[in-house]
Design an enzyme around this catalytic site. Structure first.
Site, PDB file in Angstrom:
ATOM      1  N   GLU A 125      -9.907  12.536  -2.314  1.00 46.16           N
ATOM      2  CA  GLU A 125      -9.105  11.321  -2.134  1.00 46.16           C
ATOM      3  C   GLU A 125      -8.001  11.541  -1.115  1.00 46.16           C
ATOM      4  O   GLU A 125      -7.329  12.587  -1.135  1.00 46.16           O
ATOM      5  CB  GLU A 125      -8.491  10.949  -3.490  1.00 46.16           C
ATOM      6  CG  GLU A 125      -8.498   9.472  -3.774  1.00 46.16           C
ATOM      7  CD  GLU A 125      -9.906   8.929  -3.951  1.00 46.16           C
ATOM      8  OE1 GLU A 125     -10.426   8.354  -2.966  1.00 46.16           O
ATOM      9  OE2 GLU A 125     -10.457   9.056  -5.052  1.00 46.16           O
ATOM     10  N   HIS A 126      -7.838  10.570  -0.243  1.00 45.85           N
ATOM     11  CA  HIS A 126      -6.832  10.625   0.824  1.00 45.85           C
ATOM     12  C   HIS A 126      -7.070  11.832   1.729  1.00 45.85           C
ATOM     13  O   HIS A 126      -6.132  12.427   2.251  1.00 45.85           O
ATOM     14  CB  HIS A 126      -5.409  10.630   0.238  1.00 45.85           C
ATOM     15  CG  HIS A 126      -5.041   9.287  -0.321  1.00 45.85           C
ATOM     16  ND1 HIS A 126      -4.549   8.273   0.457  1.00 45.85           N
ATOM     17  CD2 HIS A 126      -5.159   8.784  -1.573  1.00 45.85           C
ATOM     18  CE1 HIS A 126      -4.345   7.199  -0.303  1.00 45.85           C
ATOM     19  NE2 HIS A 126      -4.714   7.477  -1.536  1.00 45.85           N
ATOM     20  N   THR A 127      -8.333  12.187   1.863  1.00 48.74           N
ATOM     21  CA  THR A 127      -8.697  13.252   2.798  1.00 48.74           C
ATOM     22  C   THR A 127      -9.384  12.663   4.022  1.00 48.74           C
ATOM     23  O   THR A 127      -9.488  13.322   5.049  1.00 48.74           O
ATOM     24  CB  THR A 127      -9.683  14.239   2.132  1.00 48.74           C
ATOM     25  OG1 THR A 127     -10.708  13.481   1.510  1.00 48.74           O
ATOM     26  CG2 THR A 127      -8.988  15.089   1.085  1.00 48.74           C
ATOM     27  N   ASP A 128      -9.861  11.416   3.911  1.00 48.60           N
ATOM     28  CA  ASP A 128     -10.739  10.906   4.986  1.00 48.60           C
ATOM     29  C   ASP A 128     -10.009  10.668   6.298  1.00 48.60           C
ATOM     30  O   ASP A 128     -10.565  10.886   7.361  1.00 48.60           O
ATOM     31  CB  ASP A 128     -11.538   9.665   4.537  1.00 48.60           C
ATOM     32  CG  ASP A 128     -10.698   8.450   4.201  1.00 48.60           C
ATOM     33  OD1 ASP A 128      -9.474   8.584   3.991  1.00 48.60           O
ATOM     34  OD2 ASP A 128     -11.277   7.348   4.146  1.00 48.60           O
ATOM     35  N   GLY A 130      -9.187  -5.813  -5.757  1.00 47.01           N
ATOM     36  CA  GLY A 130      -7.987  -4.990  -5.940  1.00 47.01           C
ATOM     37  C   GLY A 130      -8.156  -3.934  -7.008  1.00 47.01           C
ATOM     38  O   GLY A 130      -7.184  -3.488  -7.613  1.00 47.01           O
ATOM     39  N   ALA A 131      -9.405  -3.526  -7.272  1.00 46.48           N
ATOM     40  CA  ALA A 131      -9.648  -2.557  -8.347  1.00 46.48           C
ATOM     41  C   ALA A 131      -9.971  -1.173  -7.804  1.00 46.48           C
ATOM     42  O   ALA A 131     -10.377  -0.298  -8.540  1.00 46.48           O
ATOM     43  CB  ALA A 131     -10.776  -3.050  -9.242  1.00 46.48           C
ATOM     44  N   SER A 133     -13.648  -4.884  -0.409  1.00 47.00           N
ATOM     45  CA  SER A 133     -13.500  -5.287   0.994  1.00 47.00           C
ATOM     46  C   SER A 133     -14.531  -4.603   1.898  1.00 47.00           C
ATOM     47  O   SER A 133     -15.187  -5.267   2.708  1.00 47.00           O
ATOM     48  CB  SER A 133     -12.083  -5.040   1.493  1.00 47.00           C
ATOM     49  OG  SER A 133     -11.680  -3.734   1.199  1.00 47.00           O
ATOM     50  N   ASP A 137     -14.857   4.485   2.571  1.00 50.06           N
ATOM     51  CA  ASP A 137     -15.466   3.353   1.861  1.00 50.06           C
ATOM     52  C   ASP A 137     -16.675   2.803   2.605  1.00 50.06           C
ATOM     53  O   ASP A 137     -17.743   2.589   2.032  1.00 50.06           O
ATOM     54  CB  ASP A 137     -14.444   2.219   1.679  1.00 50.06           C
ATOM     55  CG  ASP A 137     -13.191   2.694   0.977  1.00 50.06           C
ATOM     56  OD1 ASP A 137     -13.257   3.754   0.326  1.00 50.06           O
ATOM     57  OD2 ASP A 137     -12.153   2.018   1.084  1.00 50.06           O
ATOM     58  N   TYR A 147       0.285   3.029   1.401  1.00 56.03           N
ATOM     59  CA  TYR A 147      -0.883   3.717   1.961  1.00 56.03           C
ATOM     60  C   TYR A 147      -0.616   4.176   3.402  1.00 56.03           C
ATOM     61  O   TYR A 147      -0.807   5.344   3.748  1.00 56.03           O
ATOM     62  CB  TYR A 147      -2.097   2.787   1.907  1.00 56.03           C
ATOM     63  CG  TYR A 147      -3.376   3.440   2.372  1.00 56.03           C
ATOM     64  CD1 TYR A 147      -4.270   3.981   1.461  1.00 56.03           C
ATOM     65  CD2 TYR A 147      -3.682   3.547   3.728  1.00 56.03           C
ATOM     66  CE1 TYR A 147      -5.448   4.590   1.885  1.00 56.03           C
ATOM     67  CE2 TYR A 147      -4.840   4.150   4.164  1.00 56.03           C
ATOM     68  CZ  TYR A 147      -5.720   4.662   3.238  1.00 56.03           C
ATOM     69  OH  TYR A 147      -6.875   5.265   3.663  1.00 56.03           O
TER      70      TYR A 147
HETATM   71  C1  GLA Z   1      -8.911   3.668   0.362  1.00 54.98           C
HETATM   72  C2  GLA Z   1      -9.232   3.754   1.840  1.00 54.98           C
HETATM   73  C3  GLA Z   1     -10.114   4.966   2.139  1.00 54.98           C
HETATM   74  C4  GLA Z   1      -9.510   6.246   1.549  1.00 54.98           C
HETATM   75  C5  GLA Z   1      -9.118   6.029   0.096  1.00 54.98           C
HETATM   76  C6  GLA Z   1      -8.382   7.213  -0.474  1.00 54.98           C
HETATM   77  O1  GLA Z   1     -10.049   3.412  -0.383  1.00 54.98           O
HETATM   78  O2  GLA Z   1      -9.881   2.586   2.263  1.00 54.98           O
HETATM   79  O3  GLA Z   1     -10.294   5.085   3.533  1.00 54.98           O
HETATM   80  O4  GLA Z   1      -8.438   6.694   2.302  1.00 54.98           O
HETATM   81  O5  GLA Z   1      -8.302   4.878  -0.070  1.00 54.98           O
HETATM   82  O6  GLA Z   1      -9.217   8.318  -0.558  1.00 54.98           O
END
Ligand code: GLA
Length: 391
Positions: free
Chosen positions: A33-36, A124-125, A130, A174, A224
């Site tokens: 998570e939050h690595t992309d 929003g979940a 999106s 995503d 974010y």
């Molecule tokens: C959201 C963003 C993704 C990613 C995640 C966290 O889903 O759209 O690109 O950064 O948060 O891993």
């Protein structure tokens, strides 16, 4: 979802028969998570909750779009020659963004279309409603106009829609998961190179339970973009002592060696999460390949703790759910999933413990928070494609 019901809804809305039906899944991220946007690893899978679209080309250049989820909003109309963001165009901005960039690339969108949409992903979940709609639009438009544009290009245009059209500086997690997924697999993606590997998600004795905290979050209004900026700032400082172009390229050892150049304690924690989470993701995928679910679960838990402490993207509700889950018998691991600031968590739970798990976690959550959480069992799904009738 019943295909005929979707076609019927199209007919009710537009007064004539719809033609083609498409489906685009949602996603959960198992770990990473939050690595992309840091060039690190992610490990998501697509799920059967998703977005359906029924479409038929029009003779003119208008798009008439209706969502069965927002009947009060009514049909939204726009012209394919004017694809600019307009707040009042609501959910169709995702459709417009995709069309704008597809048009830029191909110049082959000649007509509009009528579109009926129905989604089963709660908004929003943090299950990517999106990106699901972006890829649905991309694949649908490509197939409708016979465009030669690859699935990977559509994935990239989906990310561009988020970044440039909607103002969320997200990474590619995503859209990649949703565009490229294979049912029965999770996808280990290196966001630096876009190399990826489909890894079978064989869990005959377990279920992946999605726990929806029912706290909505809109990432555009959240921190974010701030998180991303903080990582970039930390990277700039690291670059003064080590030759890297993203945090994801650093091993944990290298990070420990060079971290002293990061001048700010908050930036240090953000960068530490990105580096350790990426390494953890790779190891977790290895553990899954070796059928070592226990170890996989431990990495999930560590990921959650890091997202809570170092990255600070949990809220009370999404921190409580994993804590409750960890106490339940038969839970292998649990963590928040997606962007954070609300939304969903996931847990891997033994089959015959799932009912008790939902009872216990649901009950304790409601007692503490004051509203109910929702629970869904995740099933994997293929990436976005046309839903062809088998008759
Ligand atoms: C959201 C963003 C993704 C990613 C995640 C966290 O889903 O759209 O690109 O950064 O948060 O891993």
């Amino acid at each position: 979802m019943n295909r005929n019901d979707l076609l019927k809804s199209f007919k009710e809305q537009f007064g004539y028969e719809g033609e083609r039906v498409f489906f685009s899944p949602g996603r959960i991220n198992l770990i990473g998570e939050h690595t992309d946007y840091n060039g690190g690893k992610v490990f998501p899978c697509a799920i059967t909750m998703g977005t359906y679209g029924v479409v038929k080309k029009r003779a003119d250049k208008e798009v008439h779009a209706f969502s069965g989820n927002f009947p009060d909003v009514g049909p939204i109309m726009f012209d394919i020659d004017y694809l600019a963001f307009r707040k009042e165009d609501n959910w169709t901005n995702y459709v417009k963004g995709m069309m704008k960039y597809i048009q830029e690339q191909t110049k082959e969108l000649t007509h509009g279309f009528d579109l009926y949409i129905y989604g089963t992903i709660p908004n929003g979940a943090s299950l990517s409603s999106s990106a699901s709609l972006e890829l649905l639009t991309g694949v649908m438009v490509r197939d409708l106009f016979d465009l030669s544009i690859s699935q990977l290009d559509l994935v990239k245009l989906g990310m561009r829609t988020e970044n440039d059209f909607l103002g969320l500086n997200s990474g590619i997690l995503d859209q990649f998961a949703i565009g490229m997924a294979k049912k029965g697999n999770a996808l280990l993606l290196d966001t630096n190179t876009l190399d990826y590997e489909q890894i079978p998600l064989n869990l005959p004795e377990h279920k992946i339970v999605i726990m929806n905290s029912m706290t909505r979050r809109e990432l555009v209004d959240s921190e974010y973009n701030t998180r991303r900026r903080q990582c970039e700032e930390a990277l700039e400082e690291l670059k003064t002592v080590v030759d890297v172009s993203s945090l994801g390229e650093l091993t944990e050892e290298e990070f420990e060696k060079y971290k002293h150049v990061i001048s700010d304690e908050v930036l240090l924690r953000r960068a530490r999460h990105a580096v350790y989470e990426s390494a953890r993701t790779e190891r977790a995928a290895e553990a899954l390949k070796a059928n070592d679910l226990e170890t996989f679960g431990k990495y999930m838990n560590d990921s959650h703790v890091s997202l809570h402490e170092d990255y600070e993207v949990t809220v009370k509700e999404t921190d409580l759910l994993p804590h409750l889950a960890w106490k339940q018998e038969g839970t292998i691991g649990a963590r928040m999933t997606g962007g954070g600031f609300g939304g969903c968590c996931i847990a891997i739970v033994e089959n015959d413990k799932v009912d008790a798990f939902i009872d216990e976690v649901g009950g304790a959550f409601e007692k503490e928070i004051g509203h109910k959480a929702e629970f869904y069992i995740a099933e994997t799904e293929d990436g976005t494609k046309e839903w062809v009738a088998h008759d």
